[in-house]
Design a protein around this motif. Sequence first.
Motif, PDB file in Angstrom:
ATOM      1  N   PRO A  36       6.536  22.931  21.189  1.00  0.00           N
ATOM      2  CA  PRO A  36       5.130  22.552  21.398  1.00  0.00           C
ATOM      3  C   PRO A  36       4.377  23.627  22.172  1.00  0.00           C
ATOM      4  CG  PRO A  36       6.564  21.302  22.862  1.00  0.00           C
ATOM      5  CD  PRO A  36       7.457  22.081  21.966  1.00  0.00           C
ATOM      6  N   ASN A  37       3.062  23.500  22.171  1.00  0.00           N
ATOM      7  CA  ASN A  37       2.228  24.427  22.949  1.00  0.00           C
ATOM      8  C   ASN A  37       2.625  24.384  24.413  1.00  0.00           C
ATOM      9  OD1 ASN A  37       0.640  25.528  20.990  1.00  0.00           O
ATOM     10  ND2 ASN A  37      -0.898  23.899  21.098  1.00  0.00           N
ATOM     11  N   GLY A  38       2.636  25.528  25.041  1.00  0.00           N
ATOM     12  CA  GLY A  38       2.919  25.576  26.471  1.00  0.00           C
ATOM     13  C   GLY A  38       4.388  25.421  26.802  1.00  0.00           C
ATOM     14  N   ALA A  39       5.243  25.494  25.790  1.00  0.00           N
ATOM     15  CA  ALA A  39       6.673  25.337  26.056  1.00  0.00           C
ATOM     16  C   ALA A  39       7.278  26.609  26.637  1.00  0.00           C
ATOM     17  CB  ALA A  39       7.399  24.957  24.773  1.00  0.00           C
ATOM     18  N   ASN A  88       3.071  28.410  12.997  1.00  0.00           N
ATOM     19  CA  ASN A  88       3.280  27.892  11.651  1.00  0.00           C
ATOM     20  C   ASN A  88       4.770  27.605  11.482  1.00  0.00           C
ATOM     21  OD1 ASN A  88       3.180  27.361   8.945  1.00  0.00           O
ATOM     22  ND2 ASN A  88       1.854  29.103   8.472  1.00  0.00           N
ATOM     23  N   ALA A  89       5.240  26.560  12.185  1.00  0.00           N
ATOM     24  CA  ALA A  89       6.678  26.362  12.352  1.00  0.00           C
ATOM     25  C   ALA A  89       7.398  26.074  11.033  1.00  0.00           C
ATOM     26  CB  ALA A  89       6.922  25.241  13.346  1.00  0.00           C
ATOM     27  N   ASN A 141       9.386  22.502  27.287  1.00  0.00           N
ATOM     28  CA  ASN A 141       9.239  22.598  28.747  1.00  0.00           C
ATOM     29  C   ASN A 141       9.996  23.756  29.370  1.00  0.00           C
ATOM     30  OD1 ASN A 141       7.495  20.486  29.076  1.00  0.00           O
ATOM     31  ND2 ASN A 141       9.143  18.984  29.186  1.00  0.00           N
ATOM     32  N   GLY A 142       9.997  24.873  28.714  1.00  0.00           N
ATOM     33  CA  GLY A 142      10.636  26.043  29.300  1.00  0.00           C
ATOM     34  C   GLY A 142      12.148  26.014  29.235  1.00  0.00           C
ATOM     35  N   GLY A 148       4.770  17.717  12.468  1.00  0.00           N
ATOM     36  CA  GLY A 148       3.787  16.746  12.006  1.00  0.00           C
ATOM     37  C   GLY A 148       4.360  15.823  10.947  1.00  0.00           C
ATOM     38  N   GLY A 149       5.600  15.353  11.133  1.00  0.00           N
ATOM     39  CA  GLY A 149       6.208  14.355  10.262  1.00  0.00           C
ATOM     40  C   GLY A 149       6.751  14.896   8.976  1.00  0.00           C
TER      41      GLY A 149
END
Lengths: 249, 418
Positions: A52-55, A208-209, A224-225, A248-249
């Motif tokens: 996720p963002n900020g990971a 673009n995972a 979370n790092g 996204g599912g």
Amino acid sequence: MSEHASREAALPDGEEGILAVRDLDAGYGDLQVLSGVDLDVRDGEYVTIVGPNGAGKSTVMKSIFGLTTYMGGAITFQETPIHELPPEEIIHEGIGYVPQNENVFAGLSVRENLEMGAYILDHVPEDQIRAVYDRFPILEERSGQKAGSLSGGQQQMLAMGRALMLDPDLLMLDEPSAGLAPDLVDEMFDRIDRINDDGTSVLMVEQNAKEALRRCDRGYVLVNGENSYMDDGDALLADEEVRQEFLGG
Amino acid sequence: MEANATVERGLRAARRSPGAAVVWAVAAVLLLDLLAKLVGVSMGPFETPWFALWFGGDVPISEVVGLAWSGVVIGAVIGLASIGLSLTYSILNFANFAHGDYLTVGAFSGWAVTYVIAGIGGLLALTETVVNAVTGLGQSRAGDVDLVSLVLLRTPPLDAGANIWLSPVAIVVGLVVAVAMTVVVALVLDRFVYRPMRDADGISLLIASIGVAFMLRYLVAFVFGNSRRIVTSTEQLPSMNVAEAVTDALPFLGPARGSIIIDLHEVTLVVVAAVLMFGLHILLQQTKLGKAMRAMADNRALAQVTGIPTERVIKSTWLIGAGLTGAAGYLLVLSQGGLGFQTGWLLLLLIFAAVIMGGIGSIYGAIAGGLVIGLASRMSLIWLQGDLSSFARPTAFALMILILLFRPSGIFGGVKTA
């Protein structure tokens, strides 16, 4: 291929890649972002970090490249410990890095950008410039033009070309598809495939995972790092939890 | 019809930006006025409530050309000195307020050496004196001169001061020493003041540089005293009256009105400044170091990631910037004659104006800005006569503000060191 992603972050049998990150703690100043990150890239392998963002995905790359505050653990590249080296020496070891934003020298010409990529050499390696031009012909057409006047996709090619100037053993790409028009994204991934096919190991962070996991050999999931697990790209794609949380599912 | 359309377009543009229209109108009036003055047409006086106004008048072309030349001379010095400020701004990201005092240091150290060499009687005599003093053999020529008052620029050599005709070697060596000393001072200050705060923000660096400025300035005042002195002499200095030369060559122009005096010191200044600027251009565009400097000015983080040794490039930046500044200081004194511990500080405002006008961080802009500032401050004397002449400097700043109003990012707006 396992049905579920193994909840392990290390390679089986204690194997080590050409890049081996072990229990890495790192951050910016007093702020710790990464804790206990393990990551390997084998010779010739194509590895993606998703999450996720900020990971802390970009932070992993910056830490490998000596751009963050080192707080513990170890990073070795081809058996050399690099976690306390400055970036200019890490380049000597054979790692090329393409940051996400502002990754070309806008005021320099295309050719000058490539020359800067080989700054640590005594002479401009003409054969390597040739090789980059062969890989990205548009750069040769634009060689005298200011990099700032190129389109987003061309700038991304130039940034990769610059990082390839020293023919690195490992190429690290931070969000190479960011800011590209949708029809250019596929082309960019094709180019990365080709770089990898030619023998360069690739470590990539991608928003673009789905596409990244489809193309890579292995993927790491970073939350979370901390990296929670890794598996083959396809296995991660098939994993219910990964699908739910990041794709996204 | 055609004319009507043009007027129509002009009116529409004026309505869109009345400010620009006023500026253009004033510029047009001044230009017409200048032409009228040159051909000797005079109208007026037009009475205004405050003073009488004349349009046109009688100004010989030689005076205009003479002012333009002295504008180029002062502009070349400002341009040369601006390069260093612009370089440190774009590569180190801070406005160095000590820059003017670097210039003073260069001027004093260079001229002290020039005085000693000229005073003892040339480089050979100096070498001989040093050798004799060290070996204890032979007679010391220095016995005849008071070395201390020469070094401290108290008593001039050759009774009046140095000049390039009577003591060319002293001038050349002095210039080299001015460059070298400024470089040394800049590198030492970088090592002990700026490098420890390399990652600090621009404001902290700026304030530190103000401290450095005071330190340098009063160190110079302490060593050399706080009196302003004239250090060059014009004795036998070759100069040329261009106005006469032109009318001699082209007799149909009639006899010369007025004179345009150009002396060898001014020519030296302009030539040396031009050569140095051209050299810098080649360095920035053609050499690996220059490209790395441009790359760093562009994006320091990326330069680091690319493997450019940033500290080495910073050192070279100081070296080049300070060297040019030292040369500017020495040459300024060569052409103007006067030297005091505030010389550089007083010039700093004009240097900043040039850098800002050219677009901060662009060295070509800084050079152009220097020329514009120099020309504006001298050419405005055509209109600012008598008591008004003290407004020449403010005019240069007014022009800077005008340019920034219409081109907020400067003449070379947006173009960085490239």
